[in-house]
Scaffold this motif. Structure first.
Motif, mmCIF file in Angstrom:
data_model
loop_
_atom_site.group_PDB
_atom_site.id
_atom_site.type_symbol
_atom_site.label_atom_id
_atom_site.label_comp_id
_atom_site.label_asym_id
_atom_site.label_seq_id
_atom_site.Cartn_x
_atom_site.Cartn_y
_atom_site.Cartn_z
ATOM 1 N N VAL A 37 -73.681 6.172 51.204
ATOM 2 C CA VAL A 37 -74.448 7.255 50.560
ATOM 3 C C VAL A 37 -75.738 6.691 49.962
ATOM 4 C CG1 VAL A 37 -74.439 8.908 48.645
ATOM 5 C CG2 VAL A 37 -72.469 8.769 50.181
ATOM 6 N N ALA A 38 -75.652 5.517 49.349
ATOM 7 C CA ALA A 38 -76.860 4.875 48.803
ATOM 8 C C ALA A 38 -77.861 4.597 49.925
ATOM 9 C CB ALA A 38 -76.489 3.581 48.080
ATOM 10 N N ALA A 39 -77.374 4.180 51.072
ATOM 11 C CA ALA A 39 -78.255 3.926 52.215
ATOM 12 C C ALA A 39 -78.910 5.227 52.679
ATOM 13 C CB ALA A 39 -77.467 3.280 53.353
ATOM 14 N N LEU A 40 -78.143 6.292 52.741
ATOM 15 C CA LEU A 40 -78.681 7.586 53.163
ATOM 16 C C LEU A 40 -79.795 8.042 52.226
ATOM 17 C CD1 LEU A 40 -78.221 9.838 55.297
ATOM 18 C CD2 LEU A 40 -76.708 10.926 53.632
ATOM 19 N N ARG A 41 -79.610 7.776 50.938
ATOM 20 C CA ARG A 41 -80.612 8.201 49.942
ATOM 21 C C ARG A 41 -81.922 7.426 50.064
ATOM 22 N NH1 ARG A 41 -76.164 8.851 45.329
ATOM 23 N NH2 ARG A 41 -75.664 11.035 45.732
ATOM 24 N N LEU A 42 -81.913 6.303 50.756
ATOM 25 C CA LEU A 42 -83.136 5.525 50.957
ATOM 26 C C LEU A 42 -84.064 6.145 52.003
ATOM 27 C CD1 LEU A 42 -81.804 1.856 50.999
ATOM 28 C CD2 LEU A 42 -83.095 2.970 49.175
ATOM 29 N N LEU A 43 -83.518 7.014 52.835
ATOM 30 C CA LEU A 43 -84.327 7.613 53.893
ATOM 31 C C LEU A 43 -85.357 8.574 53.297
ATOM 32 C CD1 LEU A 43 -81.579 8.345 56.556
ATOM 33 C CD2 LEU A 43 -83.307 6.534 56.604
ATOM 34 N N PRO A 44 -86.527 8.636 53.915
ATOM 35 C CA PRO A 44 -87.555 9.574 53.442
ATOM 36 C C PRO A 44 -87.076 11.024 53.564
ATOM 37 C CG PRO A 44 -88.487 7.972 54.968
ATOM 38 C CD PRO A 44 -86.988 7.805 55.017
ATOM 39 N N GLU A 45 -87.830 11.926 52.944
ATOM 40 C CA GLU A 45 -87.481 13.354 53.004
ATOM 41 C C GLU A 45 -87.288 13.786 54.441
ATOM 42 O OE1 GLU A 45 -89.326 16.405 50.736
ATOM 43 O OE2 GLU A 45 -89.920 14.993 49.179
ATOM 44 N N ASP A 46 -86.576 14.882 54.602
ATOM 45 C CA ASP A 46 -86.187 15.361 55.918
ATOM 46 C C ASP A 46 -85.460 14.242 56.661
ATOM 47 O OD1 ASP A 46 -85.770 17.114 57.941
ATOM 48 O OD2 ASP A 46 -87.798 17.020 58.750
ATOM 49 N N HIS A 47 -84.455 13.702 55.978
ATOM 50 C CA HIS A 47 -83.768 12.503 56.461
ATOM 51 C C HIS A 47 -83.092 12.691 57.820
ATOM 52 C CE1 HIS A 47 -80.636 14.689 54.224
ATOM 53 N NE2 HIS A 47 -79.803 14.160 55.103
ATOM 54 N N ARG A 48 -82.846 13.916 58.231
ATOM 55 C CA ARG A 48 -82.187 14.135 59.521
ATOM 56 C C ARG A 48 -83.080 13.806 60.708
ATOM 57 N NH1 ARG A 48 -79.510 19.682 58.181
ATOM 58 N NH2 ARG A 48 -77.792 18.993 56.891
ATOM 59 N N GLN A 49 -84.351 13.553 60.474
ATOM 60 C CA GLN A 49 -85.224 13.189 61.591
ATOM 61 C C GLN A 49 -85.159 11.695 61.912
ATOM 62 O OE1 GLN A 49 -89.453 13.604 60.859
ATOM 63 N NE2 GLN A 49 -89.172 13.154 58.686
ATOM 64 N N TRP A 50 -84.452 10.927 61.114
ATOM 65 C CA TRP A 50 -84.363 9.478 61.302
ATOM 66 C C TRP A 50 -83.080 9.117 62.027
ATOM 67 C CZ3 TRP A 50 -88.673 6.897 60.113
ATOM 68 C CH2 TRP A 50 -89.576 7.529 59.254
ATOM 69 N N GLU A 51 -83.182 8.250 63.015
ATOM 70 C CA GLU A 51 -82.012 7.823 63.757
ATOM 71 C C GLU A 51 -80.980 7.153 62.847
ATOM 72 O OE1 GLU A 51 -81.010 5.056 67.577
ATOM 73 O OE2 GLU A 51 -82.970 6.039 67.530
ATOM 74 N N ALA A 52 -81.442 6.456 61.823
ATOM 75 C CA ALA A 52 -80.518 5.811 60.885
ATOM 76 C C ALA A 52 -79.582 6.830 60.243
ATOM 77 C CB ALA A 52 -81.291 5.053 59.814
ATOM 78 N N ALA A 53 -80.073 8.039 60.021
ATOM 79 C CA ALA A 53 -79.226 9.075 59.414
ATOM 80 C C ALA A 53 -78.020 9.368 60.296
ATOM 81 C CB ALA A 53 -80.025 10.342 59.163
ATOM 82 N N THR A 54 -78.199 9.289 61.600
ATOM 83 C CA THR A 54 -77.096 9.565 62.518
ATOM 84 C C THR A 54 -75.941 8.618 62.241
ATOM 85 O OG1 THR A 54 -78.761 10.149 64.188
ATOM 86 C CG2 THR A 54 -76.486 9.907 64.948
ATOM 87 N N TRP A 55 -76.207 7.314 62.277
ATOM 88 C CA TRP A 55 -75.108 6.367 62.099
ATOM 89 C C TRP A 55 -74.630 6.276 60.668
ATOM 90 C CZ3 TRP A 55 -77.095 1.963 59.622
ATOM 91 C CH2 TRP A 55 -78.417 1.607 59.889
ATOM 92 N N ILE A 56 -75.464 6.612 59.707
ATOM 93 C CA ILE A 56 -74.983 6.622 58.320
ATOM 94 C C ILE A 56 -74.025 7.800 58.102
ATOM 95 C CG2 ILE A 56 -75.625 6.834 55.890
ATOM 96 C CD1 ILE A 56 -78.279 5.390 56.644
ATOM 97 N N TYR A 57 -74.385 8.977 58.633
ATOM 98 C CA TYR A 57 -73.462 10.116 58.526
ATOM 99 C C TYR A 57 -72.137 9.817 59.228
ATOM 100 C CZ TYR A 57 -76.484 13.627 56.346
ATOM 101 O OH TYR A 57 -77.248 14.344 55.464
ATOM 102 N N VAL A 58 -72.199 9.130 60.365
ATOM 103 C CA VAL A 58 -70.972 8.741 61.071
ATOM 104 C C VAL A 58 -70.136 7.820 60.184
ATOM 105 C CG1 VAL A 58 -70.084 7.376 63.008
ATOM 106 C CG2 VAL A 58 -71.827 9.130 63.411
ATOM 107 N N ALA A 59 -70.781 6.854 59.555
ATOM 108 C CA ALA A 59 -70.053 5.910 58.697
ATOM 109 C C ALA A 59 -69.405 6.627 57.512
ATOM 110 C CB ALA A 59 -70.993 4.810 58.206
ATOM 111 N N ILE A 60 -70.142 7.521 56.877
ATOM 112 C CA ILE A 60 -69.588 8.286 55.756
ATOM 113 C C ILE A 60 -68.440 9.167 56.259
ATOM 114 C CG2 ILE A 60 -70.034 10.043 53.996
ATOM 115 C CD1 ILE A 60 -72.999 9.022 53.997
ATOM 116 N N GLY A 61 -68.675 9.839 57.369
ATOM 117 C CA GLY A 61 -67.645 10.697 57.943
ATOM 118 C C GLY A 61 -66.377 9.942 58.283
ATOM 119 N N ASP A 62 -66.539 8.725 58.805
ATOM 120 C CA ASP A 62 -65.361 7.915 59.127
ATOM 121 C C ASP A 62 -64.549 7.576 57.885
ATOM 122 O OD1 ASP A 62 -65.148 7.692 61.882
ATOM 123 O OD2 ASP A 62 -66.453 5.934 61.996
ATOM 124 N N THR A 63 -65.216 7.312 56.767
ATOM 125 C CA THR A 63 -64.455 7.015 55.544
ATOM 126 C C THR A 63 -63.646 8.233 55.114
ATOM 127 O OG1 THR A 63 -66.224 7.588 53.974
ATOM 128 C CG2 THR A 63 -66.127 5.278 54.744
#
Length: 142
Positions: A37-63
């Motif tokens: 979650v801390a990593a996700l918060r580092l992304l700029p606004e409109d974070h869903r446009q960043w590829e990093a958001a994809t794998w961070i959401y997957v990681a959070i979802g897996d937990t």
């Protein structure tokens, strides 16, 4: 064209995710989730446009998935689908199918598990409970 994060943000984000992965390996899912979650918060606004958001959401979802919090896991994987390279990602569709199965939305589960199978074949099912593949075999010919 994929946008790139500033180097300092990418480094910090990567470090937090590596720490999260290490915590997942020790089954400390709550602490791991905090890092992701801390990593996700580092992304700029409109974070869903960043590829990093994809794998961070997957990681959070897996937990959430591993702790059987299927409602929160579903939200994370639905967010991941809306991020770059999320739609069509066999792993994301696998988890969505598993979550829908656990919530007894069997038609949605069959749809998502079929997408995972079509994208990655049988091997994507091999690391998880065989009940998901057994269910899919009742819906499609494998």
């Amino acid at each position: 064209m994929t946008k790139q994060l500033p180097d300092d943000v990418f480094k910090e984000l990567t470090l937090l995710c590596k720490e999260g992965d290490a915590l997942v390996a020790t089954s400390d899912f709550e602490a791991a989730r905090g890092r992701f979650v801390a990593a996700l918060r580092l992304l700029p606004e409109d974070h869903r446009q960043w590829e990093a958001a994809t794998w961070i959401y997957v990681a959070i979802g897996d937990t959430h998935f591993r702790t059987k919090n299927f409602d929160k896991a579903l939200k994370c994987f639905l967010n991941a689908v809306q991020c770059p390279q999320g739609l069509g990602n066999p792993y994301i569709h696998l988890r969505l199918g598993q979550i829908y199965f656990e919530q007894e939305y069997f038609d949605k589960a069959a749809d998502e598990l079929t997408r995972a199978y079509m994208g990655a074949g049988l091997k994507i099912f091999m690391e998880d409970d065989p009940k998901y593949l057994e269910f899919l075999e009742t819906r499609i010919e494998i």
